[in-house]
Scaffold this motif. Sequence first.
Motif, PDB file in Angstrom:
ATOM      1  N   LYS A 169       0.696  -0.865  -0.192  1.00 23.10           N
ATOM      2  CA  LYS A 169       0.153  -0.223   0.050  1.00 23.10           C
ATOM      3  C   LYS A 169       0.631   1.126  -0.299  1.00 23.10           C
ATOM      4  O   LYS A 169       0.473   1.874  -0.467  1.00 23.10           O
ATOM      5  CB  LYS A 169      -0.835   0.122   1.057  1.00 23.10           C
ATOM      6  CG  LYS A 169      -1.981  -0.838   1.023  1.00 23.10           C
ATOM      7  CD  LYS A 169      -3.167  -1.018  -0.279  1.00 23.10           C
ATOM      8  CE  LYS A 169      -4.169  -1.912   0.497  1.00 23.10           C
ATOM      9  NZ  LYS A 169      -5.417  -1.278  -0.598  1.00 23.10           N
ATOM     10  N   THR A 218       5.039   3.943  -4.020  1.00 29.97           N
ATOM     11  CA  THR A 218       4.347   4.748  -4.054  1.00 29.97           C
ATOM     12  C   THR A 218       5.181   5.012  -5.632  1.00 29.97           C
ATOM     13  O   THR A 218       5.587   5.955  -6.731  1.00 29.97           O
ATOM     14  CB  THR A 218       5.343   6.467  -3.822  1.00 29.97           C
ATOM     15  OG1 THR A 218       6.009   6.189  -3.131  1.00 29.97           O
ATOM     16  CG2 THR A 218       3.584   6.290  -3.222  1.00 29.97           C
ATOM     17  N   GLU A 270      -3.632  -3.425  -5.979  1.00 27.72           N
ATOM     18  CA  GLU A 270      -3.112  -2.189  -4.560  1.00 27.72           C
ATOM     19  C   GLU A 270      -2.569  -1.956  -3.878  1.00 27.72           C
ATOM     20  O   GLU A 270      -2.007  -1.932  -3.036  1.00 27.72           O
ATOM     21  CB  GLU A 270      -4.595  -3.347  -3.615  1.00 27.72           C
ATOM     22  CG  GLU A 270      -5.400  -4.227  -4.277  1.00 27.72           C
ATOM     23  CD  GLU A 270      -6.873  -2.646  -3.959  1.00 27.72           C
ATOM     24  OE1 GLU A 270      -6.007  -2.599  -3.468  1.00 27.72           O
ATOM     25  OE2 GLU A 270      -7.607  -3.261  -5.005  1.00 27.72           O
ATOM     26  N   CYS A 271      -1.181  -1.687  -5.616  1.00 29.64           N
ATOM     27  CA  CYS A 271      -0.801  -0.513  -4.853  1.00 29.64           C
ATOM     28  C   CYS A 271      -0.965   1.067  -5.131  1.00 29.64           C
ATOM     29  O   CYS A 271      -2.086   0.750  -6.020  1.00 29.64           O
ATOM     30  CB  CYS A 271       0.872  -0.366  -5.939  1.00 29.64           C
ATOM     31  SG  CYS A 271       1.733  -2.803  -5.369  1.00 29.64           S
ATOM     32  N   ASN A 272      -0.130   2.327  -4.310  1.00 30.33           N
ATOM     33  CA  ASN A 272      -0.735   3.084  -5.029  1.00 30.33           C
ATOM     34  C   ASN A 272       0.463   3.554  -5.790  1.00 30.33           C
ATOM     35  O   ASN A 272       1.346   4.889  -5.338  1.00 30.33           O
ATOM     36  CB  ASN A 272      -0.837   3.267  -3.119  1.00 30.33           C
ATOM     37  CG  ASN A 272      -1.486   3.439  -3.167  1.00 30.33           C
ATOM     38  OD1 ASN A 272      -2.932   3.453  -3.552  1.00 30.33           O
ATOM     39  ND2 ASN A 272      -1.800   3.208  -2.029  1.00 30.33           N
ATOM     40  N   SER A 280       2.869   6.167  -7.938  1.00 32.45           N
ATOM     41  CA  SER A 280       2.620   7.528  -8.991  1.00 32.45           C
ATOM     42  C   SER A 280       3.768   7.339  -9.377  1.00 32.45           C
ATOM     43  O   SER A 280       3.529   8.328 -10.862  1.00 32.45           O
ATOM     44  CB  SER A 280       2.320   8.204  -7.813  1.00 32.45           C
ATOM     45  OG  SER A 280       2.895   8.598  -6.969  1.00 32.45           O
TER      46      SER A 280
END
Length: 300
Positions: free
Chosen positions: A59, A62, A79-81, A83
């Motif tokens: 989680k 990034t 389900e990773c974030n 960017s």
Amino acid sequence: VTSIGNWALYECYSLQSVTIPNSVTSIGDYALYACSSLQSATIPNSVTSIEKEAFAYCKSLTTITFNSLPNVVSNAFIECNISTKILDLTDSDKPYIGTSLSNYPGGFTKAHYHRTLANDGTTWGTITLPFVPASTEGLKFYTLKDATSDKVVLTEVTDIKAGVPYLFKNYGESEDFTLTATDPTVVVNPVEQEAINGMKLVGAFRKDEFTGDGTKYGLYGGNTFMTTTGTLTINPFRAYLETAVSGAKAIVIDNEADGIDDIRHLSPVQSQEGVNVQGMRVGSSYKGIVIKNGKKYLNK
């Protein structure tokens, strides 16, 4: 260490960073599943596959940097974030698989390619980029314009395209340079080029090896295209010449005599013949200026 095995770091909640050695070729199923404190990761260019849910539910992840494009299972990053996704390519003989981008986490935000070529303005290199570079300052690129039985004509180009093979020279301040994508959209396969009188430049994104059959020529020593009866190796992001007609050929730029210093030989063996200032192959009985191996001689 050649792999991060299945479930190797499963639910290591306190893991904030991980260094993957350049010896690792695969990241297994659930290898870093739910490492919820992991913030960044770099995939070295030795890795050829990332398996099922390898980074799923990380989680805090990034930023991820790929030094190549391995095969990635579709749910490897669910389900990773993430960017920031960086494609950071270095010149090496490591694999660049790149068979599909559909399983990558949303494309790339940055893309770079690092390379070294002598900045003497005389050493040739070959290059095939997976993206369009924002700037090519200090570099000159050439493509095939014409080919005859005894010479190859190159012409300079400035509109550099993704997946297209080129010859190039470095006139910059350093032998080391970095090309940055104007748009980090990358292509996964070189663009097929049309043959000109039986000859074409062929781009390579992956390390290619061919058994010598006299039709494929690799660039050696920065000034000579050679074939071999053994194994011809072409490293990623390079190019080679493919021709149905073997034998010594002069390479000139736009058919101009002032490109004479750029003549090199394309031959399966070192030719004892030379070329005149018009780029035509001549024998030992020829009288006048003859160029052999990039040097001028006067035959009387």
